[in-house]
Design a protein around this motif. Structure first.
Motif, PDB file in Angstrom:
ATOM      1  N   ARG A  37      99.523  42.947 123.211  1.00 60.12           N
ATOM      2  CA  ARG A  37      99.378  42.422 124.584  1.00 60.12           C
ATOM      3  C   ARG A  37     100.716  42.496 125.323  1.00 60.12           C
ATOM      4  O   ARG A  37     100.777  42.932 126.473  1.00 60.12           O
ATOM      5  N   HIS A  40     101.563  45.950 126.162  1.00 64.89           N
ATOM      6  CA  HIS A  40     100.588  46.380 127.170  1.00 64.89           C
ATOM      7  C   HIS A  40     100.995  45.875 128.555  1.00 64.89           C
ATOM      8  O   HIS A  40     101.003  46.634 129.527  1.00 64.89           O
ATOM      9  N   TRP A  47     103.753  50.872 135.133  1.00 62.68           N
ATOM     10  CA  TRP A  47     102.795  51.799 135.745  1.00 62.68           C
ATOM     11  C   TRP A  47     102.386  51.314 137.132  1.00 62.68           C
ATOM     12  O   TRP A  47     102.547  52.027 138.133  1.00 62.68           O
ATOM     13  N   TYR A 126      83.201  38.627 127.908  1.00 65.40           N
ATOM     14  CA  TYR A 126      84.557  39.126 127.623  1.00 65.40           C
ATOM     15  C   TYR A 126      84.527  40.654 127.583  1.00 65.40           C
ATOM     16  O   TYR A 126      85.306  41.321 128.248  1.00 65.40           O
ATOM     17  N   MET A 191      91.651  42.379 134.079  1.00 64.45           N
ATOM     18  CA  MET A 191      92.621  42.139 133.004  1.00 64.45           C
ATOM     19  C   MET A 191      92.954  40.660 132.884  1.00 64.45           C
ATOM     20  O   MET A 191      93.029  40.106 131.795  1.00 64.45           O
ATOM     21  N   SER A 195      89.870  36.817 129.450  1.00 63.76           N
ATOM     22  CA  SER A 195      89.889  35.645 128.565  1.00 63.76           C
ATOM     23  C   SER A 195      90.213  34.351 129.310  1.00 63.76           C
ATOM     24  O   SER A 195      90.282  33.298 128.699  1.00 63.76           O
ATOM     25  N   HIS A 196      90.422  34.448 130.628  1.00 64.49           N
ATOM     26  CA  HIS A 196      90.748  33.218 131.383  1.00 64.49           C
ATOM     27  C   HIS A 196      89.671  32.843 132.401  1.00 64.49           C
ATOM     28  O   HIS A 196      89.779  31.823 133.068  1.00 64.49           O
TER      29      HIS A 196
HETATM   30  C1  HEM Z   1      96.809  49.955 135.014  1.00 61.14           C
HETATM   31  C2  HEM Z   1      96.401  49.672 133.881  1.00 61.14           C
HETATM   32  C3  HEM Z   1      96.446  48.283 133.244  1.00 61.14           C
HETATM   33  C4  HEM Z   1      97.194  47.187 133.539  1.00 61.14           C
HETATM   34  C5  HEM Z   1      98.241  47.017 134.625  1.00 61.14           C
HETATM   35  C6  HEM Z   1      96.802  46.153 132.609  1.00 61.14           C
HETATM   36  C7  HEM Z   1      97.338  44.869 132.605  1.00 61.14           C
HETATM   37  C8  HEM Z   1      96.935  43.879 131.748  1.00 61.14           C
HETATM   38  C9  HEM Z   1      97.432  42.519 131.771  1.00 61.14           C
HETATM   39  C10 HEM Z   1      98.461  41.972 132.727  1.00 61.14           C
HETATM   40  C11 HEM Z   1      96.824  41.842 130.773  1.00 61.14           C
HETATM   41  C12 HEM Z   1      97.074  40.396 130.314  1.00 61.14           C
HETATM   42  C13 HEM Z   1      96.041  39.514 130.858  1.00 61.14           C
HETATM   43  C14 HEM Z   1      96.198  38.105 130.319  1.00 61.14           C
HETATM   44  O1  HEM Z   1      96.825  37.893 129.313  1.00 61.14           O
HETATM   45  O2  HEM Z   1      95.655  37.246 130.939  1.00 61.14           O
HETATM   46  C15 HEM Z   1      95.937  42.764 130.148  1.00 61.14           C
HETATM   47  C16 HEM Z   1      95.159  42.419 129.098  1.00 61.14           C
HETATM   48  C17 HEM Z   1      94.403  43.346 128.445  1.00 61.14           C
HETATM   49  N1  HEM Z   1      94.232  44.677 128.748  1.00 61.14           N
HETATM   50 FE1  HEM Z   1      95.006  45.653 130.279  1.00 61.14          FE
HETATM   51  N2  HEM Z   1      95.842  46.639 131.780  1.00 61.14           N
HETATM   52  C18 HEM Z   1      95.611  47.950 132.124  1.00 61.14           C
HETATM   53  C19 HEM Z   1      94.762  48.842 131.559  1.00 61.14           C
HETATM   54  C20 HEM Z   1      94.066  48.569 130.409  1.00 61.14           C
HETATM   55  C21 HEM Z   1      93.265  49.534 129.685  1.00 61.14           C
HETATM   56  C22 HEM Z   1      93.062  50.988 130.111  1.00 61.14           C
HETATM   57  C23 HEM Z   1      92.763  48.882 128.601  1.00 61.14           C
HETATM   58  C24 HEM Z   1      91.878  49.420 127.498  1.00 61.14           C
HETATM   59  C25 HEM Z   1      91.870  50.660 127.088  1.00 61.14           C
HETATM   60  C26 HEM Z   1      93.236  47.500 128.667  1.00 61.14           C
HETATM   61  C27 HEM Z   1      92.943  46.509 127.736  1.00 61.14           C
HETATM   62  C28 HEM Z   1      93.394  45.215 127.805  1.00 61.14           C
HETATM   63  C29 HEM Z   1      93.017  44.171 126.848  1.00 61.14           C
HETATM   64  C30 HEM Z   1      92.098  44.322 125.660  1.00 61.14           C
HETATM   65  C31 HEM Z   1      93.645  43.001 127.254  1.00 61.14           C
HETATM   66  C32 HEM Z   1      93.590  41.599 126.589  1.00 61.14           C
HETATM   67  C33 HEM Z   1      92.579  40.796 127.321  1.00 61.14           C
HETATM   68  C34 HEM Z   1      92.545  39.400 126.757  1.00 61.14           C
HETATM   69  O3  HEM Z   1      92.009  39.249 125.673  1.00 61.14           O
HETATM   70  O4  HEM Z   1      93.048  38.508 127.412  1.00 61.14           O
HETATM   71  N3  HEM Z   1      94.018  47.341 129.768  1.00 61.14           N
HETATM   72  N4  HEM Z   1      96.019  44.004 130.756  1.00 61.14           N
END
Ligand code: HEM
Length: 200
Positions: A37, A40, A47, A126, A191, A195-196
């Motif tokens: 995370r 990510h 990006w 989710y 995103m 989970s929130h």
């Molecule tokens: C521009 C592209 C992306 C951005 C800026 C982004 C940004 C984020 C951010 C800020 C979080 C944290 C959210 C939180 O903790 O509340 C998050 C969680 C996550 N993102 Fe992304 N994301 C992007 C693309 C993707 C892609 C393409 C995937 C999958 C292939 C992905 C899968 C996930 C997953 C699984 C989580 C965790 C969600 C959770 O369980 O809270 N994201 N992302």
């Protein structure tokens, strides 16, 4: 030597400080999902940060420079800023997708997310929400590598292109980048909400 005098030194210092912060908080045991995370979010900020820079700063600035007859012109941006920005932009897009997929795979949600939680009864919200975000991110990644970067190479003169080809490339790159700009707003809704909970 002062590490803050170079980009590489500053990045390394940032990770050292992050390690110190986590040691300060105290060991909670290695959390692979936590690492996925964090990496990510780091690559996602790079990006999206550059995507928004291109759309709200660089493109309007180059348009203004083009019509400002007595002005300095946009050559400096195209020669020194744009290639560097494109380098971090395209590799951050790949890193964001890979770390997002890593998170989904480790949490056992990869297939469920890309199938939008369909087939789960009751609906797995989710998987539905993070799935919509993952599909938006996948479309945006395609736009970066299949449309924006190949056309930017022509525009920036990194590959040979005629004036007509450059004119066409500007249009394709602009609309692909604007589309990603629009999609990024919904993507971040998904995103942050997976989970929130959704804000509305
Ligand atoms: C521009 C592209 C992306 C951005 C800026 C982004 C940004 C984020 C951010 C800020 C979080 C944290 C959210 C939180 O903790 O509340 C998050 C969680 C996550 N993102 Fe992304 N994301 C992007 C693309 C993707 C892609 C393409 C995937 C999958 C292939 C992905 C899968 C996930 C997953 C699984 C989580 C965790 C969600 C959770 O369980 O809270 N994201 N992302």
């Amino acid at each position: 030597m002062n590490p803050l005098t170079s980009v590489r030194g500053s990045i390394a210092t940032g990770f050292v400080v992050a390690l110190l912060v986590s040691l300060l908080i105290g060991p909670t045991g290695f959390m692979e999902l936590g690492l996925a995370r964090w990496l990510h979010v780091l690559s996602g900020v790079m990006w999206i940060g550059l995507l928004w820079y291109f759309n709200v700063v660089q493109v309007p600035a180059l348009a203004e420079a083009a019509v400002d007859k007595g002005g300095p012109g946009g050559a400096g941006i195209s020669k020194y800023v744009a290639p560097r920005a494109m380098f971090w932009f395209r590799w951050a897009s790949l890193a964001t997708w890979l770390t997002g997929a890593w998170y989904l795979l480790r949490a056992g949600n990869f297939a469920g997310a890309f199938m939008l939680g369909l087939g789960s009864n009751p609906t797995n919200y989710y998987q539905l929400i993070i799935g919509i975000g993952a599909w938006l991110g996948t479309i945006m990644l395609f736009n970066v590598w299949a449309l924006i970067w190949p056309n930017q190479k022509k525009i920036l003169g990194l590959v040979p292109a005629s004036d007509d080809e450059k004119t066409r490339a500007r249009k394709v790159a602009l609309y692909a980048s604007r589309s990603n700009f629009v999609l990024s707003i919904s993507l971040l809704l998904c995103m942050g909400s997976a989970s929130h909970g959704l804000p509305f």
